[in-house]
Write a protein that holds these residues in place. Structure first.
Motif, short mmCIF file in Angstrom:
data_model
loop_
_atom_site.label_atom_id
_atom_site.label_comp_id
_atom_site.label_asym_id
_atom_site.label_seq_id
_atom_site.Cartn_x
_atom_site.Cartn_y
_atom_site.Cartn_z
N GLY A 14 -24.35 -50.75 28.91
CA GLY A 14 -24.61 -51.00 30.32
C GLY A 14 -25.15 -49.80 31.06
O GLY A 14 -25.58 -49.91 32.20
N TYR A 15 -25.12 -48.64 30.43
CA TYR A 15 -25.60 -47.43 31.10
C TYR A 15 -26.94 -46.96 30.53
O TYR A 15 -27.30 -45.80 30.65
N ASP A 17 -29.95 -47.59 31.52
CA ASP A 17 -30.93 -47.24 32.55
C ASP A 17 -30.35 -46.29 33.60
O ASP A 17 -30.91 -46.14 34.68
N ALA A 24 -35.83 -50.32 38.25
CA ALA A 24 -34.88 -51.27 37.67
C ALA A 24 -35.55 -51.92 36.48
O ALA A 24 -36.75 -52.20 36.50
N SER A 25 -34.78 -52.16 35.45
CA SER A 25 -35.34 -52.80 34.27
C SER A 25 -35.66 -54.26 34.60
O SER A 25 -35.02 -54.86 35.45
N THR A 28 -32.59 -56.50 34.26
CA THR A 28 -31.65 -56.36 35.36
C THR A 28 -32.14 -57.10 36.58
O THR A 28 -31.37 -57.78 37.26
N SER A 29 -33.43 -57.01 36.88
CA SER A 29 -34.00 -57.71 38.02
C SER A 29 -33.88 -59.22 37.85
O SER A 29 -33.55 -59.94 38.80
N LEU A 31 -31.64 -60.85 35.98
CA LEU A 31 -30.23 -61.22 36.10
C LEU A 31 -29.79 -61.24 37.56
O LEU A 31 -29.04 -62.12 37.98
N ASP A 32 -30.26 -60.27 38.33
CA ASP A 32 -29.93 -60.22 39.75
C ASP A 32 -30.46 -61.45 40.48
O ASP A 32 -29.76 -62.04 41.32
#
Length: 62
Positions: A14-15, A17, A24-25, A28-29, A31-32
């Motif tokens: 989880g770390y 990036d 932001a990867s 991640t974008s 998922l957000d």
């Protein structure tokens, strides 16, 4: 000395990036956006449930 600490540091999922604060990867974008969409759908579902409950309460009082 610093390189030695980096080599011996444990891996923390989880770390990946953590060093890129300005970016932001794509994962991640995405998922957000899914989380925001899910919250929106759940909030709308709550409104529907509240409406149905209030209608049922109105009809049970008659």
């Amino acid at each position: 000395m610093t390189n030695k600490f980096v080599e011996e540091a444990p891996y923390h999922p989880g770390y990946e990036d953590a060093g890129f604060k300005a970016q932001a990867s794509p994962v991640t974008s995405e998922l957000d956006s899914f989380r925001k969409s899910n919250v929106r759908y759940l909030n709308f579902a709550d409104v529907i449930v509240d409406f149905c409950a209030s209608e049922q309460a109105k009809h049970s009082l008659k």
